[in-house]
Design a protein around this motif. Sequence first.
Motif, PDB file in Angstrom:
ATOM      1  N   UNK A  93      11.042  49.321 -20.631  1.00 42.19           N
ATOM      2  CA  UNK A  93      10.973  49.425 -22.082  1.00 42.19           C
ATOM      3  C   UNK A  93      10.321  48.203 -22.713  1.00 42.19           C
ATOM      4  N   UNK A  94      10.174  47.115 -21.968  1.00 40.55           N
ATOM      5  CA  UNK A  94       9.442  45.963 -22.491  1.00 40.55           C
ATOM      6  C   UNK A  94       7.944  46.209 -22.517  1.00 40.55           C
ATOM      7  N   UNK A  95       7.474  47.115 -21.684  1.00 38.90           N
ATOM      8  CA  UNK A  95       6.040  47.379 -21.579  1.00 38.90           C
ATOM      9  C   UNK A  95       5.638  48.729 -22.163  1.00 38.90           C
ATOM     10  N   UNK A  96       6.532  49.698 -22.154  1.00 37.51           N
ATOM     11  CA  UNK A  96       6.212  51.059 -22.601  1.00 37.51           C
ATOM     12  C   UNK A  96       7.255  51.506 -23.615  1.00 37.51           C
ATOM     13  N   UNK A  97       6.800  51.993 -24.761  1.00 36.33           N
ATOM     14  CA  UNK A  97       7.695  52.582 -25.761  1.00 36.33           C
ATOM     15  C   UNK A  97       7.774  54.073 -25.477  1.00 36.33           C
ATOM     16  N   UNK A  98       8.956  54.525 -25.108  1.00 34.49           N
ATOM     17  CA  UNK A  98       9.125  55.921 -24.693  1.00 34.49           C
ATOM     18  C   UNK A  98       9.801  56.781 -25.737  1.00 34.49           C
ATOM     19  N   UNK A  99      10.240  56.195 -26.844  1.00 34.59           N
ATOM     20  CA  UNK A  99      10.964  56.955 -27.864  1.00 34.59           C
ATOM     21  C   UNK A  99      10.194  57.062 -29.171  1.00 34.59           C
ATOM     22  N   UNK A 128       3.929  46.416 -29.371  1.00 35.33           N
ATOM     23  CA  UNK A 128       3.740  47.626 -28.574  1.00 35.33           C
ATOM     24  C   UNK A 128       2.348  47.601 -27.947  1.00 35.33           C
ATOM     25  N   UNK A 129       2.289  47.552 -26.632  1.00 30.12           N
ATOM     26  CA  UNK A 129       1.024  47.626 -25.915  1.00 30.12           C
ATOM     27  C   UNK A 129       0.768  49.026 -25.368  1.00 30.12           C
ATOM     28  N   UNK A 130       1.799  49.686 -24.875  1.00 26.95           N
ATOM     29  CA  UNK A 130       1.701  51.041 -24.343  1.00 26.95           C
ATOM     30  C   UNK A 130       2.801  51.887 -24.959  1.00 26.95           C
ATOM     31  N   UNK A 142      -2.052  51.027 -27.273  1.00 23.36           N
ATOM     32  CA  UNK A 142      -2.067  50.796 -28.712  1.00 23.36           C
ATOM     33  C   UNK A 142      -3.408  50.160 -29.074  1.00 23.36           C
ATOM     34  N   UNK A 143      -4.314  50.964 -29.564  1.00 22.86           N
ATOM     35  CA  UNK A 143      -5.655  50.469 -29.887  1.00 22.86           C
ATOM     36  C   UNK A 143      -5.688  49.639 -31.170  1.00 22.86           C
ATOM     37  N   UNK A 144      -4.598  49.630 -31.910  1.00 22.29           N
ATOM     38  CA  UNK A 144      -4.523  48.814 -33.122  1.00 22.29           C
ATOM     39  C   UNK A 144      -3.693  47.553 -32.899  1.00 22.29           C
ATOM     40  N   UNK A 145      -3.528  47.189 -31.640  1.00 23.03           N
ATOM     41  CA  UNK A 145      -2.685  46.036 -31.339  1.00 23.03           C
ATOM     42  C   UNK A 145      -3.291  44.753 -31.886  1.00 23.03           C
ATOM     43  N   UNK A 146      -4.596  44.603 -31.746  1.00 20.45           N
ATOM     44  CA  UNK A 146      -5.231  43.374 -32.209  1.00 20.45           C
ATOM     45  C   UNK A 146      -5.098  43.223 -33.717  1.00 20.45           C
ATOM     46  N   UNK A 147      -5.306  44.315 -34.465  1.00 18.87           N
ATOM     47  CA  UNK A 147      -5.164  44.244 -35.912  1.00 18.87           C
ATOM     48  C   UNK A 147      -3.727  43.982 -36.318  1.00 18.87           C
TER      49      UNK A 147
END
Length: 263
Positions: A93-99, A128-130, A142-147
């Motif tokens: 859950x630290x790397x992937x948001x499943x909910x 959130x990265x994935x 998450x393609x908007x992570x940088x923004x």
Amino acid sequence: MRDDMDKVIVERPRRGGGVQGDGRGFRNSRERGSHLGMKRGYDRPKWLNENLAPLKRWLHKQVHRPWDKVYTELCSGIDRRSTVQAHIFEHIDQFVVRDAVMRDGQVWVSASWWGRGGRAPLEEASHVELFVHPLTGILLPNRRLREARAAQRARYGNWAEQSGDKPYAVYHVIDESTQWHRVDGCWFEITLAKFPARAGATQPEEKCYDVLRRCLVTRSGAARRPAPGMPTHCGLYGRNDVYAATKRQLGRREVRARLGDDA
């Protein structure tokens, strides 16, 4: 997934432990309890020392795949019957948001790492990265992570400015190659160096590591417009032809001797 992924992640020496001085003083004192274990006063607890970087890289390589298949492959490579290996699943859950959920056509995720504070749109989640798409079940980046992270830095900068603790305060020029910068409440002496000249018109520019910006920079990159919320290169050093080569934290007496009340 590689066959020995469980060994790569888990089989590392645990940290901590060992004798921490002589515990007889505590055991013979009046503050001790009535019933003590044999190690009370002597040792410190151990903690796990997992190497989670291979797991994170493997998850990033599984994007655009159904999460059910990814999770099945993960379970086949890691034995959940083992207490130590089962602990790895607590870090997923630290790397992937499943909910994640859908609201008004947008993907909403937890507003923080620990799921506290409700939910927020995906483009505002800087942690959130994935994530697993709530409709398709596909693992997506998450393609908007940088923004989102740039907006977070901008919010922190605004808050710091209002509280009087700017992350990048006005610098003080000591000489042509030395400046003092206040970063997160601490003063640092920055030694500036000029960017190396380009060997030829067709040769790429040499990258230099900026210790204050903590990234590789070039002469042309220093003149570009930065991300939202970040100071310009010229705003940091007053010029675009130099970068921070070394950094040394200054002592309180040294700062007060030169800056006085401005420190």
